[in-house]
Structure formats: structure tokens, C-alpha cells
Write a protein that holds these residues in place. Structure first.
Motif: not given
Length: 119
Positions: A25-30, A85-95
Motif C-alpha cells: 500500500a505504501w508503494r502504491r500510495y507514492w 486521479w492520484m488523490t483517489r488512489i492515495r485515499r484508498v491506499e492510505g486507508i
């Protein structure tokens, strides 16, 4: 059976799996497609502006006039949907990362209690 009642070797395996989930998740976040696109666009924009500035011979007064503003404006317009788009991905991966970290903390606490109880 609740996870805190599992045998120690299963808890250690669960801890290993949760760490893997956290780091994925950390890798997908960044490092995701939108962040790579944004980095490429921003680097291209900086290179284009730098080339425009370096190619000027009219001195500092011509710097603002030499920048290709259509390119800057187009880049900004392109970066806006990519940023959403990046914000949506980061929100999910942050959770996902937060949930995995909470599980890791719980597993470590149970393992620490068991280790202390063995002594």
C-alpha cells in the motif's frame, strides 16, 4: 477464533503478511501511474521553460516573453485531472496502509505479551 488466541507461529506469519500489505500500500500510495505521469509532465515543463530561458539573448527583460505560456497552461490543464486521479488512489491506499498498521500494532502487542509471559 479471534486472532489473539492463535498460536504464536500463526501470529508471526500474520505479522509478516500484514507488513507485506502495508508496504504494498505504501508503494502504491507514492508510486502509481498518475504520480509518474505528473513527474514526467513537470520535468518536461521545467525542461521546456529552462530551454526557453537559456535560448534568450535579449537579457532579463525577455525572460517572461520567452516562456511558452501555451505549454505551461496546457500542462496545468493536464495535471488537474491527473491530480484528482492520484488523490483517489492515495485515499484508498492510505486507508489500506492505516488498517494494516493497526493490525501490525495489535499483533506486536500480543506477541510482546506472550514473550513477556514466557519469561
Amino acid at each position: 477464533m479471534p486472532w489473539w488466541e492463535l498460536p504464536t507461529d500463526e501470529l508471526v506469519e500474520s505479522l509478516r503478511e500484514e507488513r507485506a500489505v502495508f508496504w504494498r500500500a505504501w508503494r502504491r500510495y507514492w508510486f502509481n501511474i498518475p504520480s509518474m505521469l505528473m513527474a514526467a509532465i513537470l520535468l518536461g515543463m521545467v525542461a521546456r521553460i529552462g530551454a526557453s530561458i537559456l535560448s534568450l539573448t535579449s537579457g532579463p527583460a525577455g525572460v517572461i516573453e520567452g516562456i511558452e505560456w501555451w505549454f505551461v497552461g496546457g500542462s496545468v490543464l493536464l495535471l488537474t485531472p491527473i491530480g484528482i486521479w492520484m488523490t483517489r488512489i492515495r485515499r484508498v491506499e492510505g486507508i489500506v496502509a492505516a488498517q494494516a498498521q493497526a493490525n501490525i500494532d495489535g499483533l506486536r502487542a500480543v506477541l510482546a505479551r506472550r514473550k513477556g509471559a514466557r519469561r
